[in-house]
Motif scaffolding. Structure first.
Motif, short mmCIF file in Angstrom:
data_model
loop_
_atom_site.label_atom_id
_atom_site.label_comp_id
_atom_site.label_asym_id
_atom_site.label_seq_id
_atom_site.Cartn_x
_atom_site.Cartn_y
_atom_site.Cartn_z
N GLU A 1 0.83 -1.20 0.00
CA GLU A 1 0.00 0.00 0.00
C GLU A 1 0.87 1.25 0.00
OE1 GLU A 1 -3.36 2.10 -0.33
OE2 GLU A 1 -3.40 -0.10 -0.12
N ALA A 2 1.96 1.24 0.76
CA ALA A 2 2.87 2.40 0.78
C ALA A 2 3.51 2.61 -0.58
CB ALA A 2 3.93 2.19 1.85
N ALA B 1 2.18 1.64 -3.49
CA ALA B 1 1.10 2.09 -4.38
C ALA B 1 0.84 3.59 -4.22
CB ALA B 1 -0.17 1.29 -4.10
N ASN B 2 1.00 4.09 -3.02
CA ASN B 2 0.74 5.51 -2.75
C ASN B 2 1.78 6.43 -3.38
OD1 ASN B 2 -1.58 4.97 -1.30
ND2 ASN B 2 -0.54 4.95 0.69
N THR B 3 2.87 5.89 -3.88
CA THR B 3 3.85 6.72 -4.57
C THR B 3 3.49 6.91 -6.04
OG1 THR B 3 5.31 4.87 -5.17
CG2 THR B 3 5.67 5.89 -3.01
N TYR B 4 2.42 6.28 -6.50
CA TYR B 4 1.92 6.42 -7.87
C TYR B 4 0.55 7.08 -7.84
CZ TYR B 4 5.66 3.05 -8.72
OH TYR B 4 6.88 2.42 -8.79
N ASP B 5 0.03 7.41 -9.00
CA ASP B 5 -1.27 8.08 -9.09
C ASP B 5 -2.44 7.13 -9.25
OD1 ASP B 5 -0.07 10.58 -8.88
OD2 ASP B 5 0.16 10.79 -11.05
N SER C 1 -2.91 0.38 -7.38
CA SER C 1 -3.45 -0.21 -6.15
C SER C 1 -2.43 -1.15 -5.54
CB SER C 1 -4.74 -0.98 -6.45
OG SER C 1 -4.46 -2.14 -7.22
N ALA C 2 -2.58 -1.45 -4.25
CA ALA C 2 -1.66 -2.35 -3.57
C ALA C 2 -1.65 -3.73 -4.22
CB ALA C 2 -2.03 -2.46 -2.10
N ASP D 1 1.21 4.34 -14.44
CA ASP D 1 0.07 5.25 -14.45
C ASP D 1 -0.36 5.62 -15.86
OD1 ASP D 1 -0.18 5.51 -11.63
OD2 ASP D 1 1.48 6.94 -11.60
N ASP E 1 8.43 6.11 4.29
CA ASP E 1 7.85 7.17 5.11
C ASP E 1 8.64 8.47 5.01
OD1 ASP E 1 5.73 5.66 6.01
OD2 ASP E 1 6.69 5.07 7.89
#
Length: 375
Positions: free
Chosen positions: A65-66, A68-72, A75-76, A208, A268
């Motif tokens: 999940e972390a 995945a959050n670096t992309y637009d 999903s995880a 993306d 983080d």
């Protein structure tokens, strides 16, 4: 069937840890585990609580999940955590290719991107990046001519290792459209993403941008954590993702729990680590500009526009022979471009280490002494 020798890694295995002045390494200055934990505000005690059992084959869901959050648009579920970034190259090419499949590889490139494709498919077309007077350029017309109904996969890496080239958004979109037109898969190595120079905008990730993409990334280069061996693949297509996971069962099965713990801590503070690397590269490139201006009769300097490396022309009969001699006689390590599919008149420089100024100064002194002896 035998695979080609991994020339770059064999060369570094021979010289990297015994040669004092490293001028060619592609990673950025690293930190200790203690420094990482302190920066991320994570206690050593918490790391000590990590259990050393098997982990999930696809990777810890929290870490995925972390990532995945670096992309637009990722999903995880589309993320696979690797045991090493280079594992992602091997798994993808084994899962995607069959003998006789045609593959187009942007060259020069890290050996694995070329050699594993050739090992599996035996039909690799080399799409060569083109030198200009002051830099490098993509020949998109050549790519269009290479792509055909038999093409299975296009392999690129942006920012580009070893030239330091970064395409424009328009050029990147053209690559994707050429792939989409023929239904070709795109493997995009994005290990140096986040190291753009001079305010250049970051390209969108292929993950993306294209539904038939496989993206490789990790923490070795931009974040300066190569010893962590933390990397991942992003694969929008479910069928391809499962095929790659199946191959992973035959290689490393699952990521290491301590690596996943530390990778989560690193993500983080990912921006802080990237900015640290960017600052160091910027300072080292300023020194390099002065150095190459002084030695313009010996080197052909094409400044990188992204990443931590540059491909530099050198006025010697054989860059390969020169680099071996340089390591042994002067304790200075440059990488011959022949190992990465280029000619024997180029070497790779790397700008991500704190030791770069002293190493460059040592090399400058060696060159002056060598020229004085010749004169």
């Amino acid at each position: 069937m035998k695979i080609q020798p991994f020339a770059t890694e064999q060369y570094y295995a021979r010289y990297e840890f015994s040669t004092p002045h490293l001028l060619s390494v592609s990673d950025c200055e690293t930190i200790s585990i203690g420094e990482l934990l302190q920066m991320a505000n994570v206690s050593l005690e918490k790391m000590g609580q990590v259990r050393l059992g098997y982990t999930e084959s696809q990777g810890n869901p929290v870490l995925r999940e972390a990532v995945a959050n670096t992309y637009d648009k990722v999903s995880a579920e589309q993320v696979i955590i690797l045991t090493s970034p280079v594992e992602g190259i091997y798994l993808t090419l084994q899962a995607m290719l069959e003998p006789e499949d045609e593959v187009i590889v942007l060259v020069p490139a890290y050996d694995a991107l070329i050699n594993v494709a050739e090992h599996v498919s035996r039909h690799v077309q080399r799409w060569e990046i083109v030198p200009t007077a002051t830099g490098w350029q993509l020949d998109l017309d050549k790519l269009a001519a290479l792509v055909n109904p038999k093409t299975k996969l296009i392999v690129v890496n942006f920012p580009h290792n070893p030239t330091g080239y970064l395409p424009t958004r328009s050029q990147f979109d053209t690559i994707i459209e050429l792939a989409r037109k023929e239904g070709v898969w795109l493997f995009c190595d994005e290990m140096y993403r986040g190291l753009e120079h001079g305010g250049r905008p970051q390209l969108p990730s292929a993950a993306d941008s294209y539904e038939r993409s496989i993206v490789l990334s990790g923490l070795s280069k931009t974040h300066g954590l190569p010893g962590l061996r933390a990397g991942w693949l992003v694969i929008p297509d479910e069928e391809v993702r499962q095929a790659i996971i199946n191959w992973k069962h035959y290689t490393t099965i699952c990521p290491a729990a301590p690596t996943e713990f530390l990778a989560l801590a690193a993500l983080d503070i990912g921006e802080e680590l990237a900015q640290r690397s960017q600052t160091l590269i910027r300072q080292n490139l300023q020194l390099a500009e002065t150095f190459f201006a002084q030695w313009q009769d010996f080197f052909n300097w094409r400044p990188p526009i992204a990443g931590s490396v540059a491909l530099v022309g050198i006025d010697v009969t054989s860059a390969t022979s020169y680099c071996h001699h340089l390591a042994q006689a002067a304790g200075v390590l440059l990488l011959p471009a022949t190992f990465m599919g280029s000619d024997d008149q180029h070497v790779r420089f790397g700008f991500g280490r704190r030791s770069f100024p002293s190493a460059l100064s040592h090399y400058d002194t060696y060159l002056k002494q060598a020229m004085a002896m010749m004169g």
